[in-house]
Design a protein around this motif. Structure first.
Motif: not given
Length: 501
Positions: A9-11, A15-16, A138-140, A493-496
């Motif tokens: 979620x932080x990553x 991005x925003x 990177x998201x992970x 990812x869809x949920x977030x």
């Protein structure tokens, strides 16, 4: 929410923030001036004063491997294609948005940096950054400090992460590429032509193995994934391609071990007007040069041994049994009664091969050629003119495993028919790996197959030896593994994304 989910979620929040600064979180083309390795090669030996006059400007990119933030300055290391280079960031020498971007980047992000080369007070070659670009988020989380992945299963399952985190893994696959390039270069220098043959075949053959079966809906026929390209390549020799080779994927529906993967890579080559003696001489030169091209030396470390590919022994199968037999009474591999008494096989030839496999194979540490195989185990090999119970065949061993197989090709179509019929008898007695009857191959041979020598070399196992790898999975980028079940990342990812919307 788990720690992993919170980090994700932080990553996504980052991005925003990156977008708000005017950067794309997943950028487009970046025209770098140098690779990181190129910078090190060209300027790694330059003194600090040499870098100042004239100033060396560079534009580089890579994945963030380390980050050290120190108030109004910071250091990081970029990684690219096995090379690593330090960059230096200073707040008052960057545009304001670039500095804010620096404050948002995470380990594993991919960025571009423009600036000039200098040496730090500790003497490390670095880029003094004047402009940053953002190329991919990177998201992970990366493995801690990029020191590699200890979980072997994770390394095989997520090879992309292994290559990022473990420099030694990358080196293995670079060496593998050198091995294949050496094989091609040497064969083509000798006039061999590279070809491609079918992977899906109506009949499988060329080796003793169980196939994978698939079905073609339109033709409504079962097909087999090839276990070897041999019979097709020899058809080409009949057709006048006197020197032919293929670097091919083979598929065998068998067990998985440190030496076996159901999908593997072989080199097979065929040379008209030679025999297995000619191939022995060629193989010794061939493997020596591959080792040199791949590692810089004909002698390579493997486990506790040093394998010398510049000195390959040659023994008959019977000589090997005599040398390595460790029972109190001496071996008598030329005695049919002794062979049958020490094996549960039906014929002396099958018994000799069985005893060799049990007694000798794991003791063949130094590279060795074992030749003169019994006719029962070699349905495609030419019989020895002086002893018809044996064929003109050899296998190559090193570190206790077979890495190659070669023989003088059987080129009498009537004898080939008899051999196939013998194999059919073995199938009827329960041998699932025995050959089938291939009528078209016999027809091709009936047009005249010139005297020919053929050889196959396992590229995966050869790579194991030349990279000191203990498992075949270490040298195959994506080895076959049991399914791991649902990963669930797409759903997260869809949920977030829905929550942010």
């Amino acid at each position: 929410m788990s720690l992993e989910d919170e980090l994700l979620r932080q990553r996504l929040d980052r991005i925003r923030e990156i977008e708000a600064l005017g950067f794309r979180p997943y950028g487009h083309r970046f025209d770098y001036s140098h690779t990181l390795g190129g910078v090190l090669a060209a300027h790694g030996g330059a003194e600090a004063a040499q870098l100042d006059s004239p100033r060396v400007n560079v534009k580089v990119c890579g994945r963030l491997r380390t980050i050290r933030r120190m108030g109004k300055a910071g250091f990081a290391h970029l990684a690219q294609e096995g090379a690593q280079l330090q960059i230096y960031i200073k707040k008052d020498q960057l545009p304001e948005t670039d500095w804010k971007l620096w404050e948002l980047v995470d380990l594993g992000d991919i960025i571009g940096a423009e600036g000039y080369l200098f040496r730090t007070r500790t003497g490390e070659l670095s880029v003094h950054v004047e402009k940053l670009s953002f190329l991919a988020k990177t998201l992970l989380s990366m493995p801690e400090k990029f020191h590699g992945i200890e979980d072997v299963e994770l390394r095989y399952r997520q090879r992309y992460l292994d290559l990022i985190a473990t420099p030694e893994s990358r080196a293995v696959f670079v060496t593998r590429a050198r091995i294949i390039a050496s094989l091609r270069r040497q064969l083509e220098a000798r006039g061999f032509v590279e070809v491609e043959t079918p992977m899906m075949q109506p009949l499988y053959g060329g080796a003793a193995a169980r196939p994978f079966v698939t079905h073609h809906n339109t033709l409504d026929i079962d097909l087999y994934l090839r276990i070897a390209p041999e019979l097709y390549l020899k058809r080409l020799v009949v057709g006048g391609l006197d020197r032919v080779y293929e670097i091919n994927r083979n598929f065998r529906n068998e067990g998985v071990s440190t030496h076996h993967n159901p999908e593997f890579t072989m080199l097979e080559f065929y040379q008209a007007y030679t025999d297995y003696h000619g191939l022995m001489d060629f193989t010794c030169e061939f493997l020596k040069q591959v080792a040199i091209d791949a590692t810089g030396s004909a002698a390579v470390p493997y486990g506790d041994a040093t394998l010398d590919f510049g000195n390959i022994r040659r023994l008959t199968m019977r000589e090997a049994v005599s040398e390595f037999w460790d029972a109190p009474e001496p071996a008598r591999p030329g005695d049919a009664a002794w062979l049958l008494a020490n094996s549960g096989k039906a014929t002396p030839g099958e018994a000799l091969a069985d005893i060799f496999e049990r007694v000798c194979e794991d003791k063949l540490i130094q590279p060795a050629i074992i030749y003169e195989y019994p006719v029962e185990t070699s349905p495609l090999s030419k019989q020895n003119p002086d002893n018809p119970a044996f064929v003109d065949r050899f296998e190559i061993y090193a570190a206790g495993m077979e890495i190659g197989n070669a023989y003088t090709e059987l080129n009498d179509p009537r004898e080939q028919r008899r051999r196939f019929e013998s194999q059919l008898g073995m199938r009827e007695r329960g041998d699932e790996e025995a050959h089938q009857m291939d009528e078209d191959y016999i027809r091709a041979m009936s047009y005249g197959l010139p005297p020919t020598g053929g050889e196959g070399i396992g590229i995966d196992r050869l790579t194991m030896l030349l990279t000191n790898s203990k498992s075949i999975r270490d040298v195959i980028l994506f080895p076959l593994l049991r399914p791991e079940g649902e990963i669930g990342l797409a759903a997260k990812l869809r949920e977030l994304d829905a929550g942010q919307g």
